[in-house]
Each structure stands twice: as structure tokens, then as C-alpha cells.
Design a protein around this motif. Structure first.
Motif, PDB file in Angstrom:
ATOM      1  N   ALA A  81       6.298  -2.975   6.696  1.00 14.68           N
ATOM      2  CA  ALA A  81       5.299  -2.221   5.929  1.00 14.68           C
ATOM      3  C   ALA A  81       4.093  -1.877   6.804  1.00 14.68           C
ATOM      4  O   ALA A  81       3.486  -0.811   6.640  1.00 14.68           O
ATOM      5  CB  ALA A  81       4.858  -3.023   4.708  1.00 14.68           C
TER       6      ALA A  81
ATOM      7  N   ALA B 248       4.954   1.160   8.707  1.00 17.18           N
ATOM      8  CA  ALA B 248       4.987   2.307   7.797  1.00 17.18           C
ATOM      9  C   ALA B 248       3.571   2.793   7.487  1.00 17.18           C
ATOM     10  O   ALA B 248       3.311   4.005   7.437  1.00 17.18           O
ATOM     11  CB  ALA B 248       5.718   1.942   6.513  1.00 17.18           C
ATOM     12  N   ARG B 249       2.638   1.862   7.293  1.00 17.99           N
ATOM     13  CA  ARG B 249       1.248   2.244   7.016  1.00 17.99           C
ATOM     14  C   ARG B 249       0.644   2.998   8.199  1.00 17.99           C
ATOM     15  O   ARG B 249      -0.110   3.966   8.010  1.00 17.99           O
ATOM     16  CB  ARG B 249       0.418   1.000   6.686  1.00 17.99           C
ATOM     17  CG  ARG B 249       0.666   0.425   5.308  1.00 17.99           C
ATOM     18  CD  ARG B 249      -0.410  -0.575   4.930  1.00 17.99           C
ATOM     19  NE  ARG B 249      -0.354  -1.760   5.781  1.00 17.99           N
ATOM     20  CZ  ARG B 249       0.328  -2.863   5.490  1.00 17.99           C
ATOM     21  NH1 ARG B 249       1.031  -2.921   4.360  1.00 17.99           N
ATOM     22  NH2 ARG B 249       0.307  -3.907   6.299  1.00 17.99           N
TER      23      ARG B 249
ATOM     24  N   TYR C 187      -1.753   8.322   3.951  1.00 10.27           N
ATOM     25  CA  TYR C 187      -1.880   6.939   3.469  1.00 10.27           C
ATOM     26  C   TYR C 187      -3.095   6.771   2.560  1.00 10.27           C
ATOM     27  O   TYR C 187      -3.121   5.873   1.716  1.00 10.27           O
ATOM     28  CB  TYR C 187      -1.970   5.962   4.644  1.00 10.27           C
ATOM     29  CG  TYR C 187      -1.955   4.524   4.191  1.00 10.27           C
ATOM     30  CD1 TYR C 187      -0.797   3.952   3.685  1.00 10.27           C
ATOM     31  CD2 TYR C 187      -3.111   3.746   4.239  1.00 10.27           C
ATOM     32  CE1 TYR C 187      -0.774   2.643   3.249  1.00 10.27           C
ATOM     33  CE2 TYR C 187      -3.101   2.433   3.804  1.00 10.27           C
ATOM     34  CZ  TYR C 187      -1.930   1.888   3.311  1.00 10.27           C
ATOM     35  OH  TYR C 187      -1.909   0.586   2.866  1.00 10.27           O
TER      36      TYR C 187
ATOM     37  N   VAL D  71       8.346   0.635   2.147  1.00 12.21           N
ATOM     38  CA  VAL D  71       7.327   1.392   1.398  1.00 12.21           C
ATOM     39  C   VAL D  71       7.487   1.273  -0.106  1.00 12.21           C
ATOM     40  O   VAL D  71       6.594   1.673  -0.852  1.00 12.21           O
ATOM     41  CB  VAL D  71       7.362   2.896   1.785  1.00 12.21           C
ATOM     42  CG1 VAL D  71       7.102   3.077   3.270  1.00 12.21           C
ATOM     43  CG2 VAL D  71       8.694   3.547   1.387  1.00 12.21           C
TER      44      VAL D  71
ATOM     45  N   MET E  60       4.635  -0.368  -2.148  1.00 14.87           N
ATOM     46  CA  MET E  60       3.266   0.125  -2.021  1.00 14.87           C
ATOM     47  C   MET E  60       2.800   0.701  -3.353  1.00 14.87           C
ATOM     48  O   MET E  60       3.600   1.238  -4.126  1.00 14.87           O
ATOM     49  CB  MET E  60       3.201   1.196  -0.922  1.00 14.87           C
ATOM     50  CG  MET E  60       3.435   0.652   0.471  1.00 14.87           C
ATOM     51  SD  MET E  60       3.272   1.930   1.744  1.00 14.87           S
ATOM     52  CE  MET E  60       3.604   0.975   3.235  1.00 14.87           C
TER      53      MET E  60
ATOM     54  N   VAL F   6       4.043   4.171  -5.279  1.00 14.00           N
ATOM     55  CA  VAL F   6       5.091   4.827  -4.500  1.00 14.00           C
ATOM     56  C   VAL F   6       6.435   4.732  -5.218  1.00 14.00           C
ATOM     57  O   VAL F   6       6.768   3.705  -5.814  1.00 14.00           O
ATOM     58  CB  VAL F   6       5.199   4.188  -3.092  1.00 14.00           C
ATOM     59  CG1 VAL F   6       6.482   4.612  -2.395  1.00 14.00           C
ATOM     60  CG2 VAL F   6       3.993   4.581  -2.264  1.00 14.00           C
TER      61      VAL F   6
END
Length: 273
Positions: free
Chosen positions: A168, A171-172, A181, A226, A229, A232
Motif C-alpha cells: 500500500a 501504491a500511495r 491520491y 489499494v 483505502m 476506493v
């Protein structure tokens, strides 16, 4: 393949090109969107399709037909100087009628009520296509309240990202480089505790919709990184619907699509003469 008449093709907007990003969040040139992203936006069909999908998931409920009616109460009739409401034998306590304690409900929910709003298959398909087209219009995306710095929408990412990004944190970083983001941060800030009894029924928090990821494999490392999150959703192209693309029946959700998923959408909604 979706069969659309040539008159429909006449109203298509000009070709649309968007920026393509690689698995490192860097611009990798431009890519031309399929024809499905160029059809007119039908807000009326989108709302109808959303209501159809939403009402299909509602659990039917009703009252017991005999609730409040299991009593020996009868009306005394006229000439007794009291109201003609049913009263229990051997006393003066009223029963059965809606305005008394433990009486029946006046107009209770019934199982024969029609809850699901139906819609034709072609209308539903056109609503999904129209919702996809709305994701390519920046003004509609901003109108929904999404925050992003990317120059074009939807965000197209190389499918290599599905296996290269496994955490994660990574991914951020990628989403931050692309400039989207901040929309997830917006959704996190707006999570709030529900008011009312819903807190006792497993609906404690009210969430905000953020980015929709359309990927060809929802079990890939990137998809799993993701999926938790705030706001999402992750969906495969063969299952994408109006509920995902236009939450609440409002078109223009901020969407991220992988290249392979984009090809799958193009095949699913290819326009035929």
C-alpha cells in the motif's frame, strides 16, 4: 458487442486522447480512448439504471398479516354511550383498531408491494456506456467533488503495475505522483459516525466514494494493496456497472483503468453499425 444504430454514431464527440502512465507513475505518452467514451451523457438513463440496481438489492419486508388482530374484541354497538370501537369481552379495554395500544398497524408494509424498478437490457447497457463516457469529462468529475491534479481523465496505467506494486505504501507513492491520491485523503477526512440507530446495526460509519480502479485481475498484488483505502472500489471490466461508475446516479467518478482492462471494455462495449 453492443449494437448501436448509425444515427447514434453521428452524435459521437471527437476522438479523445488521454495521458498514459507507466508502473512508476511517469507519463508514457498518449493513448486514444475507445468509442464508448465518446457517446452522449444520458443522465436520465444513468439515474434509472442506478435505481434499478439499488432497488434490486433491497430485502423485501412486511408485517405479520395477523399482527394486532389476535383478539376477541368486538364492538358493543350503539346505545351504550361509548365509542363503537372493538372492546375486549368482560371489560372496556379497546383493541384491534390502529389508534389503541397493541392495535394493528394502519398501513403496514406488504410483501406484494413492488420494490424493484425494472429497466430494459439495452437501456441498462447504454447507461453503463454513458457512465463510462462521463469519466472522460474533467468538469463532470470535478462536479462530483473529486480532487486531482492529473491533466486528463480517466487515468490510464500500464497493466505491469498489477504485479510490480505489492504494498500500500508503494501504491500511495504512485498515486501521489499521478496527482490523484489527494482524493483518497479527501474521502478519509469525510468519514463520519452515522447518527441514529444504524450504529447498532453494523452501519456505524458513513463513507465517501473516491477512486474506482478497473483492473483485469482484482486478486493481483496492486489491487489488494489499494482495495482497503478509504472510498476506493476495485472491479473487473466485465462486471463494471452504473453502481460503480455513477454512485447515487451521479455520473463522473474519478476512474483509474489499466491498459488490459481498457481493451476489455472496448471489446465489451464495441459499437456496431
Amino acid at each position: 458487442m453492443v449494437s448501436i444504430s448509425s444515427s447514434m454514431l453521428f452524435y459521437l464527440s471527437p476522438k479523445v486522447s488521454v495521458i498514459k502512465y507507466n508502473s512508476k507513475g511517469e507519463e508514457e505518452g498518449e493513448i486514444e480512448l475507445p468509442d464508448v467514451f465518446r457517446i452522449p451523457i444520458r443522465r436520465d438513463l444513468i439515474l434509472r439504471a442506478f435505481l434499478s440496481e439499488f432497488t434490486a438489492s433491497i430485502q423485501p419486508k412486511a408485517r405479520d398479516p395477523m399482527a394486532g388482530k389476535r383478539t376477541t374484541a368486538k364492538s358493543l354497538g350503539i346505545g351504550h354511550g361509548v365509542a363503537r370501537v372493538p372492546r375486549i369481552k368482560g371489560g372496556m379495554r379497546a383493541a384491534f383498531v390502529p389508534m389503541v395500544r397493541k392495535g394493528r398497524a394502519a398501513f403496514p408494509p406488504r410483501l406484494d408491494e413492488k420494490i424493484h424498478e425494472e429497466i430494459n437490457k439495452k437501456e441498462r447497457t447504454l447507461a453503463i456506456m454513458s457512465s463510462l463516457a462521463a469519466t472522460a469529462i474533467p468538469d463532470l468529475v470535478k462536479e462530483r467533488g473529486h480532487e486531482f491534479d492529473s491533466k486528463t481523465v480517466p487515468i490510464i496505467i500500464n497493466s505491469d503495475i498489477l504485479n510490480e506494486i505489492k504494498k500500500a505504501k508503494e501504491a500511495r507513492e504512485i498515486l501521489g505522483k499521478i496527482g490523484i491520491y489527494k482524493d483518497i485523503e479527501r474521502a478519509a477526512e469525510r468519514i463520519r459516525v452515522r447518527s441514529g440507530k444504524g450504529k447498532m446495526r453494523g452501519r456505524t460509519y458513513k463513507n465517501v466514494n473516491s477512486i474506482l480502479f478497473i483492473v483485469e485481475n482484482h486478486n493481483s498484488p496492486f489491487a489488494r494493496s489499494v482495495t482497503n483505502m478509504p472510498g476506493v472500489d476495485v472491479i473487473e471490466p466485465n462486471l463494471v456497472s452504473v453502481t460503480h461508475l455513477s454512485p447515487g446516479g451521479v455520473p463522473g467518478r474519478l476512474t483509474v483503468i489499466t491498459t488490459e482492462a481498457l481493451n476489455a471494455l472496448s471489446k465489451r462495449f464495441s459499437l456496431g453499425e
